[in-house]
Design an enzyme around this catalytic site. Structure first.
Site, mmCIF file in Angstrom:
data_model
loop_
_atom_site.group_PDB
_atom_site.id
_atom_site.type_symbol
_atom_site.label_atom_id
_atom_site.label_comp_id
_atom_site.label_asym_id
_atom_site.label_seq_id
_atom_site.Cartn_x
_atom_site.Cartn_y
_atom_site.Cartn_z
ATOM 1 N NE ARG A 1 30.779 31.119 44.320
ATOM 2 C CZ ARG A 1 31.630 31.804 45.061
ATOM 3 N NH1 ARG A 1 31.201 32.548 46.049
ATOM 4 N NH2 ARG A 1 32.917 31.744 44.816
ATOM 5 C CB THR B 1 31.474 28.142 41.706
ATOM 6 O OG1 THR B 1 31.836 29.455 42.185
ATOM 7 C CG2 THR B 1 31.078 27.324 42.916
ATOM 8 C CD GLU C 1 36.498 32.851 39.423
ATOM 9 O OE1 GLU C 1 37.649 33.296 39.586
ATOM 10 O OE2 GLU C 1 35.940 32.087 40.236
ATOM 11 C CE LYS D 1 39.617 30.676 43.393
ATOM 12 N NZ LYS D 1 38.461 31.240 42.699
HETATM 13 O O1 LIG Z 1 34.295 32.682 47.379
HETATM 14 C C1 LIG Z 1 35.130 33.545 47.273
HETATM 15 C C2 LIG Z 1 35.475 34.148 46.005
HETATM 16 O O2 LIG Z 1 36.461 33.387 45.446
HETATM 17 C C3 LIG Z 1 35.880 35.580 46.148
HETATM 18 O O3 LIG Z 1 36.291 35.852 47.411
HETATM 19 P P1 LIG Z 1 36.208 37.321 48.025
HETATM 20 O O4 LIG Z 1 34.770 37.718 48.065
HETATM 21 O O5 LIG Z 1 36.791 37.150 49.395
HETATM 22 O O6 LIG Z 1 37.024 38.216 47.146
HETATM 23 C C1 LIG Z 2 35.814 30.221 45.171
HETATM 24 C C2 LIG Z 2 36.195 29.690 43.886
HETATM 25 O O1 LIG Z 2 37.315 29.383 43.674
HETATM 26 C C3 LIG Z 2 35.222 29.539 42.881
HETATM 27 O O2 LIG Z 2 34.072 29.834 43.167
HETATM 28 O O3 LIG Z 2 35.551 29.118 41.787
#
Ligand SMILES: O=C[C@H](O)COP(=O)(O)O
Ligand SMILES: CC(=O)C(=O)O
Length: 213
Positions: free
Chosen positions: A51, A74, A47, A134
Protein backbone atom coordinates in the site's frame (compact mmCIF):
# COMPACT_ATOMS: atom_id res chain seq x y z
CA UNK A 1 1.60 -24.92 -7.13
CA UNK A 2 -1.90 -26.17 -6.42
CA UNK A 3 -4.30 -24.43 -4.02
CA UNK A 4 -4.09 -27.50 -1.80
CA UNK A 5 -0.29 -27.32 -1.66
CA UNK A 6 -0.47 -23.59 -0.95
CA UNK A 7 -2.96 -24.10 1.84
CA UNK A 8 -0.72 -26.68 3.52
CA UNK A 9 2.14 -24.16 3.47
CA UNK A 10 0.10 -21.16 4.59
CA UNK A 11 -1.46 -23.17 7.43
CA UNK A 12 1.99 -24.21 8.63
CA UNK A 13 3.00 -20.56 8.50
CA UNK A 14 -0.10 -19.43 10.39
CA UNK A 15 0.73 -21.89 13.12
CA UNK A 16 4.16 -20.37 13.76
CA UNK A 17 2.76 -17.63 16.03
CA UNK A 18 -0.65 -16.41 17.20
CA UNK A 19 -0.33 -13.06 15.42
CA UNK A 20 0.82 -11.97 11.96
CA UNK A 21 1.76 -8.29 12.07
CA UNK A 22 0.13 -6.40 9.21
CA UNK A 23 2.57 -3.68 8.25
CA UNK A 24 2.04 -0.48 6.28
CA UNK A 25 5.54 0.95 5.97
CA UNK A 26 6.53 4.05 4.00
CA UNK A 27 10.24 4.12 4.86
CA UNK A 28 12.44 1.30 3.64
CA UNK A 29 15.13 2.34 6.15
CA UNK A 30 13.06 0.91 9.01
CA UNK A 31 12.56 -2.48 7.35
CA UNK A 32 15.41 -4.32 9.06
CA UNK A 33 15.09 -2.97 12.63
CA UNK A 34 11.29 -3.31 12.50
CA UNK A 35 11.46 -6.92 11.33
CA UNK A 36 14.20 -7.69 13.86
CA UNK A 37 12.08 -6.30 16.71
CA UNK A 38 9.01 -8.30 15.70
CA UNK A 39 10.97 -11.53 15.20
CA UNK A 40 12.83 -11.02 18.50
CA UNK A 41 9.46 -10.57 20.21
CA UNK A 42 8.29 -13.93 18.88
CA UNK A 43 6.38 -12.99 15.72
CA UNK A 44 8.33 -14.44 12.78
CA UNK A 45 5.64 -14.17 10.09
CA UNK A 46 5.33 -10.64 8.70
CA UNK A 47 2.88 -9.23 6.16
CA UNK A 48 4.04 -6.10 4.37
CA UNK A 49 1.10 -4.56 2.56
CA UNK A 50 1.65 -3.26 -0.95
CA UNK A 51 0.00 0.00 0.00
CA UNK A 52 3.03 2.26 -0.11
CA UNK A 53 5.49 2.96 -2.92
CA UNK A 54 8.26 1.64 -0.66
CA UNK A 55 6.59 -1.69 0.16
CA UNK A 56 8.65 -3.80 -2.24
CA UNK A 57 11.90 -2.35 -0.90
CA UNK A 58 10.65 -3.02 2.62
CA UNK A 59 10.01 -6.66 1.68
CA UNK A 60 13.47 -6.83 0.11
CA UNK A 61 15.04 -5.57 3.35
CA UNK A 62 12.98 -7.74 5.68
CA UNK A 63 13.56 -10.86 3.59
CA UNK A 64 17.16 -10.86 4.78
CA UNK A 65 16.29 -10.85 8.49
CA UNK A 66 17.15 -14.17 10.12
CA UNK A 67 14.17 -16.09 11.46
CA UNK A 68 11.60 -14.04 9.56
CA UNK A 69 9.03 -15.27 7.05
CA UNK A 70 8.06 -12.24 5.00
CA UNK A 71 5.05 -11.98 2.73
CA UNK A 72 3.22 -9.33 0.77
CA UNK A 73 -0.25 -8.11 1.67
CA UNK A 74 -2.82 -6.28 -0.44
CA UNK A 75 -1.72 -8.36 -3.43
CA UNK A 76 -4.35 -7.67 -6.08
CA UNK A 77 -2.95 -8.43 -9.53
CA UNK A 78 -0.58 -10.74 -11.41
CA UNK A 79 1.89 -7.84 -11.59
CA UNK A 80 1.77 -7.60 -7.79
CA UNK A 81 2.43 -11.35 -7.53
CA UNK A 82 5.46 -11.15 -9.82
CA UNK A 83 6.86 -8.06 -8.07
CA UNK A 84 6.28 -9.47 -4.57
CA UNK A 85 7.98 -12.72 -5.45
CA UNK A 86 10.90 -10.92 -7.08
CA UNK A 87 11.31 -8.83 -3.90
CA UNK A 88 11.59 -11.98 -1.81
CA UNK A 89 8.05 -12.44 -0.50
CA UNK A 90 7.42 -16.01 0.58
CA UNK A 91 3.64 -15.70 0.55
CA UNK A 92 0.86 -13.39 -0.59
CA UNK A 93 -2.20 -12.13 1.25
CA UNK A 94 -5.23 -10.52 -0.32
CA UNK A 95 -8.36 -8.93 1.12
CA UNK A 96 -10.41 -11.03 -1.31
CA UNK A 97 -9.89 -13.75 -3.89
CA UNK A 98 -10.56 -13.23 -7.58
CA UNK A 99 -10.07 -15.97 -10.18
CA UNK A 100 -7.31 -13.92 -11.80
CA UNK A 101 -5.40 -13.43 -8.56
CA UNK A 102 -5.70 -17.09 -7.53
CA UNK A 103 -4.56 -18.18 -10.99
CA UNK A 104 -1.57 -15.81 -10.84
CA UNK A 105 -0.41 -17.12 -7.45
CA UNK A 106 -0.88 -20.72 -8.63
CA UNK A 107 1.07 -20.01 -11.84
CA UNK A 108 3.95 -18.20 -10.11
CA UNK A 109 4.16 -20.54 -7.11
CA UNK A 110 3.50 -17.89 -4.51
CA UNK A 111 1.43 -19.37 -1.65
CA UNK A 112 -1.72 -17.29 -1.26
CA UNK A 113 -3.76 -16.60 1.83
CA UNK A 114 -6.96 -15.64 0.04
CA UNK A 115 -9.54 -13.38 1.66
CA UNK A 116 -13.17 -14.29 2.32
CA UNK A 117 -15.89 -12.71 4.43
CA UNK A 118 -19.05 -14.73 3.72
CA UNK A 119 -20.14 -18.37 3.50
CA UNK A 120 -20.46 -18.05 -0.28
CA UNK A 121 -16.91 -16.70 -0.56
CA UNK A 122 -15.61 -19.49 1.67
CA UNK A 123 -17.43 -22.01 -0.55
CA UNK A 124 -15.66 -20.45 -3.54
CA UNK A 125 -12.31 -21.08 -1.87
CA UNK A 126 -13.26 -24.68 -1.13
CA UNK A 127 -14.36 -25.23 -4.74
CA UNK A 128 -10.97 -24.03 -5.93
CA UNK A 129 -9.10 -26.21 -3.43
CA UNK A 130 -8.09 -23.71 -0.73
CA UNK A 131 -8.41 -24.81 2.89
CA UNK A 132 -6.59 -21.89 4.51
CA UNK A 133 -7.79 -18.31 4.17
CA UNK A 134 -8.03 -14.89 5.64
CA UNK A 135 -11.31 -13.74 7.22
CA UNK A 136 -11.46 -10.06 6.24
CA UNK A 137 -12.65 -7.57 7.39
CA UNK A 138 -13.03 -9.65 10.55
CA UNK A 139 -14.74 -7.29 12.98
CA UNK A 140 -16.85 -5.49 10.37
CA UNK A 141 -17.94 -8.85 8.88
CA UNK A 142 -19.41 -10.00 12.19
CA UNK A 143 -16.39 -10.82 14.31
CA UNK A 144 -15.62 -14.08 16.06
CA UNK A 145 -19.33 -14.88 16.30
CA UNK A 146 -19.70 -14.82 12.50
CA UNK A 147 -16.55 -16.85 11.92
CA UNK A 148 -17.68 -19.47 14.43
CA UNK A 149 -21.04 -19.70 12.63
CA UNK A 150 -19.32 -20.06 9.22
CA UNK A 151 -17.15 -22.82 10.67
CA UNK A 152 -20.11 -24.97 11.64
CA UNK A 153 -21.06 -26.00 8.08
CA UNK A 154 -17.61 -25.25 6.59
CA UNK A 155 -15.07 -26.57 9.13
CA UNK A 156 -12.55 -27.55 6.43
CA UNK A 157 -11.26 -24.00 6.04
CA UNK A 158 -8.93 -22.57 8.68
CA UNK A 159 -8.56 -18.79 8.95
CA UNK A 160 -6.37 -15.90 9.88
CA UNK A 161 -8.96 -13.24 10.82
CA UNK A 162 -7.75 -9.70 10.14
CA UNK A 163 -9.28 -6.24 10.27
CA UNK A 164 -10.20 -4.75 13.62
CA UNK A 165 -8.46 -7.48 15.60
CA UNK A 166 -6.83 -6.13 18.77
CA UNK A 167 -5.50 -7.36 22.12
CA UNK A 168 -9.04 -7.04 23.49
CA UNK A 169 -10.70 -9.41 21.02
CA UNK A 170 -7.83 -11.57 19.69
CA UNK A 171 -8.52 -14.31 22.26
CA UNK A 172 -12.14 -14.64 21.04
CA UNK A 173 -10.83 -15.52 17.58
CA UNK A 174 -7.91 -17.66 18.73
CA UNK A 175 -10.24 -19.86 20.79
CA UNK A 176 -12.15 -20.94 17.63
CA UNK A 177 -11.39 -24.33 16.08
CA UNK A 178 -11.27 -22.77 12.58
CA UNK A 179 -8.67 -20.13 13.50
CA UNK A 180 -4.91 -20.72 13.33
CA UNK A 181 -3.75 -17.16 14.05
CA UNK A 182 -4.92 -13.57 13.69
CA UNK A 183 -3.52 -10.65 11.73
CA UNK A 184 -3.26 -7.11 13.00
CA UNK A 185 -1.47 -3.81 12.81
CA UNK A 186 -1.50 -3.08 16.54
CA UNK A 187 1.92 -4.64 17.14
CA UNK A 188 3.63 -2.03 14.95
CA UNK A 189 1.91 1.30 15.63
CA UNK A 190 2.88 4.15 13.33
CA UNK A 191 4.19 6.40 16.11
CA UNK A 192 6.55 3.73 17.43
CA UNK A 193 7.80 2.94 13.92
CA UNK A 194 8.37 6.65 13.23
CA UNK A 195 10.35 7.23 16.41
CA UNK A 196 12.28 3.97 16.06
CA UNK A 197 10.95 2.59 19.34
CA UNK A 198 12.10 -0.95 18.53
CA UNK A 199 12.12 -1.99 22.20
CA UNK A 200 8.49 -0.88 22.48
CA UNK A 201 7.56 -2.85 19.35
CA UNK A 202 9.42 -5.90 20.61
CA UNK A 203 7.43 -5.67 23.86
CA UNK A 204 4.13 -5.47 21.95
CA UNK A 205 5.21 -8.47 19.87
CA UNK A 206 6.12 -10.41 23.00
CA UNK A 207 2.64 -9.81 24.47
CA UNK A 208 1.03 -10.84 21.18
CA UNK A 209 3.18 -13.96 20.94
CA UNK A 210 2.02 -14.98 24.42
CA UNK A 211 -1.68 -14.96 23.46
CA UNK A 212 -3.15 -18.38 24.14
CA UNK A 213 -4.64 -20.43 21.29
O1 LIG B 1 -6.63 -3.25 6.39
C1 LIG B 1 -6.54 -3.83 7.45
C2 LIG B 1 -5.40 -4.65 7.80
O2 LIG B 1 -5.65 -5.91 7.35
C3 LIG B 1 -5.11 -4.62 9.26
O3 LIG B 1 -6.20 -4.25 9.98
P1 LIG B 1 -6.08 -3.56 11.41
O4 LIG B 1 -5.36 -2.27 11.24
O5 LIG B 1 -7.51 -3.37 11.82
O6 LIG B 1 -5.33 -4.52 12.29
C1 LIG C 1 -6.44 -6.16 4.21
C2 LIG C 1 -5.75 -7.25 3.56
O1 LIG C 1 -6.17 -8.35 3.65
C3 LIG C 1 -4.59 -6.99 2.80
O2 LIG C 1 -4.24 -5.83 2.71
O3 LIG C 1 -4.00 -7.92 2.28
Amino acid sequence: MTPKEMSVQTLEMCRLAPVIPVLVVDDAAVAVPLAEALVAGGLPVLEVTLRTPQALDVIRGMAGVAGGVVGAGTVLTEADVIAAKEAGAQFAVSPGATDALCAACEKHDLPLLPGAATATEVMGLIERGYTTGKFFPAEAAGGAKALKAIGAPLPQVTFCPTGGVSPSNAADYLSLSNVACVGGSWVAPGDKVKTGDWAGIEALARDAAALPR
